[in-house]
Design a protein around this motif. Structure first.
Motif, PDB file in Angstrom:
ATOM      1  N   LEU A  57      -1.396   3.567  -4.358  1.00 42.43           N
ATOM      2  CA  LEU A  57      -1.415   2.255  -5.008  1.00 42.43           C
ATOM      3  C   LEU A  57      -1.615   1.179  -3.951  1.00 42.43           C
ATOM      4  CD1 LEU A  57      -0.811   0.257  -7.381  1.00 42.43           C
ATOM      5  CD2 LEU A  57       1.609   0.500  -6.800  1.00 42.43           C
ATOM      6  N   THR A  58      -2.478   0.206  -4.253  1.00 42.09           N
ATOM      7  CA  THR A  58      -2.611  -0.966  -3.398  1.00 42.09           C
ATOM      8  C   THR A  58      -2.514  -2.219  -4.251  1.00 42.09           C
ATOM      9  OG1 THR A  58      -5.030  -0.970  -3.595  1.00 42.09           O
ATOM     10  CG2 THR A  58      -4.079   0.209  -1.714  1.00 42.09           C
ATOM     11  N   LEU A  59      -1.879  -3.246  -3.686  1.00 38.40           N
ATOM     12  CA  LEU A  59      -1.781  -4.557  -4.333  1.00 38.40           C
ATOM     13  C   LEU A  59      -2.256  -5.602  -3.347  1.00 38.40           C
ATOM     14  CD1 LEU A  59       1.700  -4.704  -6.149  1.00 38.40           C
ATOM     15  CD2 LEU A  59      -0.551  -4.472  -7.182  1.00 38.40           C
ATOM     16  N   ALA A  60      -3.149  -6.458  -3.794  1.00 38.74           N
ATOM     17  CA  ALA A  60      -3.651  -7.539  -2.955  1.00 38.74           C
ATOM     18  C   ALA A  60      -2.845  -8.800  -3.207  1.00 38.74           C
ATOM     19  CB  ALA A  60      -5.129  -7.791  -3.264  1.00 38.74           C
ATOM     20  N   PRO A  61      -2.762  -9.692  -2.250  1.00 40.10           N
ATOM     21  CA  PRO A  61      -2.092 -10.972  -2.478  1.00 40.10           C
ATOM     22  C   PRO A  61      -2.705 -11.689  -3.687  1.00 40.10           C
ATOM     23  CG  PRO A  61      -2.545 -10.692  -0.147  1.00 40.10           C
ATOM     24  CD  PRO A  61      -3.247  -9.563  -0.854  1.00 40.10           C
ATOM     25  N   GLY A  62      -1.848 -12.221  -4.538  1.00 39.45           N
ATOM     26  CA  GLY A  62      -2.300 -12.932  -5.722  1.00 39.45           C
ATOM     27  C   GLY A  62      -2.589 -12.054  -6.924  1.00 39.45           C
ATOM     28  N   GLU A  63      -2.441 -10.743  -6.774  1.00 37.53           N
ATOM     29  CA  GLU A  63      -2.756  -9.814  -7.863  1.00 37.53           C
ATOM     30  C   GLU A  63      -1.503  -9.466  -8.652  1.00 37.53           C
ATOM     31  OE1 GLU A  63      -5.421  -5.772  -8.386  1.00 37.53           O
ATOM     32  OE2 GLU A  63      -4.169  -5.967  -6.588  1.00 37.53           O
ATOM     33  N   VAL A  64      -1.635  -9.448  -9.980  1.00 32.92           N
ATOM     34  CA  VAL A  64      -0.534  -9.085 -10.868  1.00 32.92           C
ATOM     35  C   VAL A  64      -0.922  -7.812 -11.613  1.00 32.92           C
ATOM     36  CG1 VAL A  64       0.966  -9.823 -12.748  1.00 32.92           C
ATOM     37  CG2 VAL A  64       0.042 -11.520 -11.151  1.00 32.92           C
ATOM     38  N   VAL A  65      -0.157  -6.752 -11.400  1.00 36.73           N
ATOM     39  CA  VAL A  65      -0.498  -5.443 -11.949  1.00 36.73           C
ATOM     40  C   VAL A  65       0.619  -4.954 -12.862  1.00 36.73           C
ATOM     41  CG1 VAL A  65      -0.956  -3.019 -11.377  1.00 36.73           C
ATOM     42  CG2 VAL A  65      -1.939  -4.855  -9.979  1.00 36.73           C
TER      43      VAL A  65
ATOM     44  N   ARG B  66       0.855  -1.190   0.000  1.00 36.22           N
ATOM     45  CA  ARG B  66       0.000   0.000   0.000  1.00 36.22           C
ATOM     46  C   ARG B  66       0.887   1.235   0.000  1.00 36.22           C
ATOM     47  NH1 ARG B  66      -5.327   1.058   1.171  1.00 36.22           N
ATOM     48  NH2 ARG B  66      -5.804   3.178   1.868  1.00 36.22           N
ATOM     49  N   LEU B  67       0.717   2.047  -1.012  1.00 37.16           N
ATOM     50  CA  LEU B  67       1.402   3.334  -1.105  1.00 37.16           C
ATOM     51  C   LEU B  67       0.360   4.437  -0.984  1.00 37.16           C
ATOM     52  CD1 LEU B  67       3.727   2.683  -4.211  1.00 37.16           C
ATOM     53  CD2 LEU B  67       4.216   2.231  -1.797  1.00 37.16           C
ATOM     54  N   GLU B  68       0.659   5.425  -0.160  1.00 39.05           N
ATOM     55  CA  GLU B  68      -0.276   6.536   0.024  1.00 39.05           C
ATOM     56  C   GLU B  68       0.468   7.858  -0.064  1.00 39.05           C
ATOM     57  OE1 GLU B  68      -2.039   5.469   3.883  1.00 39.05           O
ATOM     58  OE2 GLU B  68      -3.922   5.173   2.813  1.00 39.05           O
ATOM     59  N   GLY B  69       0.034   8.694  -0.991  1.00 40.65           N
ATOM     60  CA  GLY B  69       0.561  10.055  -1.093  1.00 40.65           C
ATOM     61  C   GLY B  69       2.048  10.136  -1.354  1.00 40.65           C
ATOM     62  N   ILE B  70       2.575   9.233  -2.173  1.00 36.86           N
ATOM     63  CA  ILE B  70       4.017   9.188  -2.410  1.00 36.86           C
ATOM     64  C   ILE B  70       4.456  10.332  -3.324  1.00 36.86           C
ATOM     65  CG2 ILE B  70       5.917   7.852  -3.394  1.00 36.86           C
ATOM     66  CD1 ILE B  70       4.854   6.697  -0.797  1.00 36.86           C
ATOM     67  N   THR B  71       5.387  11.142  -2.826  1.00 34.80           N
ATOM     68  CA  THR B  71       5.992  12.184  -3.658  1.00 34.80           C
ATOM     69  C   THR B  71       7.506  11.997  -3.651  1.00 34.80           C
ATOM     70  OG1 THR B  71       6.276  13.801  -1.875  1.00 34.80           O
ATOM     71  CG2 THR B  71       4.155  13.794  -3.017  1.00 34.80           C
TER      72      THR B  71
ATOM     73  N   ASP C 240       9.818  11.542  -0.469  1.00 31.35           N
ATOM     74  CA  ASP C 240       9.866  12.818   0.246  1.00 31.35           C
ATOM     75  C   ASP C 240       8.676  12.943   1.190  1.00 31.35           C
ATOM     76  OD1 ASP C 240      12.143  13.503  -1.195  1.00 31.35           O
ATOM     77  OD2 ASP C 240      10.989  14.472  -2.788  1.00 31.35           O
ATOM     78  N   ALA C 241       7.553  12.364   0.790  1.00 34.24           N
ATOM     79  CA  ALA C 241       6.347  12.358   1.615  1.00 34.24           C
ATOM     80  C   ALA C 241       5.528  11.129   1.244  1.00 34.24           C
ATOM     81  CB  ALA C 241       5.537  13.635   1.398  1.00 34.24           C
ATOM     82  N   GLY C 242       4.641  10.748   2.159  1.00 32.05           N
ATOM     83  CA  GLY C 242       3.801   9.590   1.908  1.00 32.05           C
ATOM     84  C   GLY C 242       4.253   8.382   2.715  1.00 32.05           C
ATOM     85  N   THR C 243       3.459   7.326   2.653  1.00 30.69           N
ATOM     86  CA  THR C 243       3.734   6.127   3.433  1.00 30.69           C
ATOM     87  C   THR C 243       3.808   4.892   2.544  1.00 30.69           C
ATOM     88  OG1 THR C 243       1.382   5.722   3.862  1.00 30.69           O
ATOM     89  CG2 THR C 243       2.594   7.049   5.476  1.00 30.69           C
ATOM     90  N   VAL C 244       4.648   3.949   2.973  1.00 28.65           N
ATOM     91  CA  VAL C 244       4.798   2.657   2.307  1.00 28.65           C
ATOM     92  C   VAL C 244       4.475   1.578   3.330  1.00 28.65           C
ATOM     93  CG1 VAL C 244       6.373   1.077   1.122  1.00 28.65           C
ATOM     94  CG2 VAL C 244       6.615   3.556   0.798  1.00 28.65           C
ATOM     95  N   GLN C 245       3.495   0.748   3.025  1.00 29.01           N
ATOM     96  CA  GLN C 245       3.146  -0.377   3.884  1.00 29.01           C
ATOM     97  C   GLN C 245       3.361  -1.673   3.104  1.00 29.01           C
ATOM     98  OE1 GLN C 245      -0.718  -0.145   5.754  1.00 29.01           O
ATOM     99  NE2 GLN C 245      -0.583   2.081   5.956  1.00 29.01           N
TER     100      GLN C 245
END
Length: 227
Positions: free
Chosen positions: A31-39, A7-12, A63-68
């Motif tokens: 951006l979000t990716l679920a298990p088993g998903e190919v994007v 999960r990416l939120e507000g990435i700059t 520079d800003a935003g979160t990575v999960q």
């Protein structure tokens, strides 16, 4: 793995911030990716797809935003924590295979497992199983120089999945291959991903390959959109 793989939120991200030659590469990417998903990640050259993949894979920081990753917020974590997460939860594949030339195909897949504390016998069994899934088990004892381009990249896929990550990030993984080989190698990659149930974000210029994935996203002027 019920939580989101990525999960990416507000990435700059900007290069040379505050200077006359500042380049704003990413402008609030979500951006979000679920298990088993190919994007598929489609972008023109210089649009920042490699930067986005590096941030998603904890090789770079925004520079800003979160990575999960797997529900764990990696924002502000120590270098050690980021390294451990990268080793355990993320697999990388690049346009060039980057295999170690002095080691066999099998050894190239065993080594990252040994570094992660896996016993040699178990590591070799997993490596042989992965090579079998991509159809080149008979090439296990060959060094990279003795393998074709397609075989080298299949070994690179296996190495990326050696430690059973939850997330695969691939940057033009078939870009160096001819069309026929590219199609075969991509099919092998998709089979590996589907068998393991991990999430995959694959940057590619090949629109035919992109169309075979679950979703297609386009990165342009620093923002993501659905194609």
């Amino acid at each position: 793995m019920s939580e989101q793989a990525l999960r990416l939120e507000g990435i700059t991200k900007a290069y040379n911030p505050g200077k006359p030659n500042e380049v704003q590469v990413l402008r609030g990417v979500d951006l979000t990716l679920a298990p088993g998903e190919v994007v598929a990640l489609v972008a023109p050259s210089g649009a920042g797809k490699s930067t986005l993949l590096h941030i998603a894979g904890l090789l770079d920081t925004p520079d800003a935003g979160t990575v999960q990753i797997g529900g764990a917020d990696m924002t502000g974590q120590s270098d050690r924590r980021r390294t451990l997460t990268r080793r355990n939860d993320v697999g990388f594949v690049y346009q060039f295979h980057h295999l170690l030339p002095e080691f066999t195909a099998l050894e190239n897949i065993v080594l990252p497992q040994l570094a992660n504390g896996t016993a040699r016998r178990a590591a070799e069994e997993r490596a042989r199983g992965l090579l079998d899934k991509v159809g080149i088990a008979v090439r296990a004892d060959h060094r990279p120089a003795a393998l074709s381009g397609g075989e080298q990249q299949r070994v690179a896929f296996c190495r990326a999945l050696a430690n059973a990550p939850r997330l695969l990030l691939a940057d033009e993984p078939t870009g160096n291959l001819d069309p026929a080989t590219s199609d075969q190698v991509f099919a092998a990659l998709m089979e590996l991903v589907r068998d393991t149930g991990l999430a995959a974000l694959i940057a590619t210029h090949n629109l035919d390959l992109a169309a075979r994935m679950d979703r297609q996203l386009r990165l342009e002027t620093g923002r993501l959109s659905t194609t």
